[in-house]
Design an enzyme around this catalytic site. Structure first.
Site, PDB file in Angstrom:
ATOM      1  N   PRO A   1       0.837  -1.209   0.000  1.00  0.00           N
ATOM      2  CA  PRO A   1       0.000   0.000   0.000  1.00  0.00           C
ATOM      3  C   PRO A   1       0.873   1.261   0.000  1.00  0.00           C
ATOM      4  O   PRO A   1       1.770   1.397   0.817  1.00  0.00           O
ATOM      5  CB  PRO A   1      -0.784  -0.095   1.308  1.00  0.00           C
ATOM      6  CG  PRO A   1      -0.618  -1.494   1.781  1.00  0.00           C
ATOM      7  CD  PRO A   1       0.663  -2.014   1.200  1.00  0.00           C
ATOM      8  N   GLU A   2       0.627   2.134  -0.942  1.00  0.00           N
ATOM      9  CA  GLU A   2       1.357   3.399  -1.050  1.00  0.00           C
ATOM     10  C   GLU A   2       0.456   4.523  -0.520  1.00  0.00           C
ATOM     11  O   GLU A   2      -0.687   4.287  -0.163  1.00  0.00           O
ATOM     12  CB  GLU A   2       1.732   3.659  -2.511  1.00  0.00           C
ATOM     13  CG  GLU A   2       2.724   2.656  -3.079  1.00  0.00           C
ATOM     14  CD  GLU A   2       4.146   2.868  -2.554  1.00  0.00           C
ATOM     15  OE1 GLU A   2       4.415   3.911  -1.946  1.00  0.00           O
ATOM     16  OE2 GLU A   2       4.972   1.964  -2.750  1.00  0.00           O
TER      17      GLU A   2
END
Ligand SMILES: [Zn+2]
Length: 271
Positions: free
Chosen positions: A2-3
């Site tokens: 997840p960014e």
């Protein structure tokens, strides 16, 4: 992994369902995450009221009337809102159950995520107190990057991926923003002009904004009993496209390693 855009999308997805609700109970099934979940978390959050959910870099800060907790999704974590009676599966490590019978559930197969208690001064915590500005803040602009980079020999890609310079520019976004700005990723940060940094900072903001806007279409995935929030695939120009034609000039894209991370660029368009 997840960014920043996924974390921001998560924040927007979960907030409306649990904001202004009190904790009914905390169910910890697996405390061994990257760091152990504090043993006294159920006491610290007993009947606590959730006032706000903020994001700083890739951290979510849940502000309760008794203090803050920090959640980091690590490599493989995801959060979703469920009905509290939905049975847990193997990787569902913690549920925050609220009085409205909804629960915030953390699923994390690889267990690099974190749930930490930060008390009442969260920004003093070692994970947060050295972070650079948020990419969407006014502080983050071309002048800022220009001034900070003077005399620096490290390459520009590493420079913009340093979380003390600016938060949230992961490998994909570094590759893409440098391509859109026509800047070669291996250039020394200290040798780039103010004007080019102005272009770069605009593209960083734009590409992260686009990713968040795209994530908006997945908000409903954060609610419900089954499946995971669908993290989104963006239309990418260079990342993952080594050996394929540049979308602009059709010359084949080249891949190098910078800090052992895949770095794809166009020799023709990026100088
Ligand atoms: Zn090109």
């Amino acid at each position: 992994m997840p960014e920043l855009p996924e974390v921001e999308t998560t924040r927007r997805g979960i907030t409306p369902h649990i904001i202004r609700q009190n904790i009914q109970r905390i169910i910890v099934r697996q405390p061994k995450l990257r760091w152990p979940i504090p043993e006294d978390l159920p006491q610290l959050l007993a009947n606590a009221l959730l006032l706000n959910i903020e994001r700083r870099a890739k951290y979510l800060l849940l502000e309760f009337d008794t203090g803050f907790i920090l959640i980091h999704l690590g490599m493989s974590g995801s959060l979703r809102i469920i009905d509290k009676n939905i049975p847990a599966e193997k990787h569902d490590h913690i549920d925050f159950v609220f009085h409205n019978n909804k629960a915030l559930r953390l699923t994390d197969p690889r267990r690099f995520g974190s749930v930490l208690w930060l008390g009442n001064s969260p920004y003093c915590h070692a994970l947060l107190n050295k972070l650079g500005p948020e990419p969407f803040s006014d502080t983050f602009n071309g002048n800022y990057l220009y001034q900070l980079s003077r005399g620096k020999k490290l390459v520009v890609k590493q420079f913009i991926m340093n979380q003390e310079v600016v938060t949230g520019v992961g490998n994909i976004y570094a590759n893409e923003s440098l391509y859109l700005s026509g800047i070669r990723p291996s250039l020394a940060a200290g040798q780039i002009s103010r004007k080019r940094y102005q272009i770069l900072s605009k593209h960083i903001k734009k590409i992260l904004e686009q990713a968040i806007a795209q994530g908006g279409t997945t908000l409903r995935n954060f609610v419900g009993g089954n499946g995971k929030p669908g993290y989104f695939k963006q239309q990418l120009n260079v990342y993952g496209r080594s050996g394929l034609p540049c979308p602009n000039c059709k010359q084949l894209l080249k891949e190098i390693r910078i800090s052992n991370r895949s770095t794809v660029f166009c020799k023709n368009c990026q100088k």
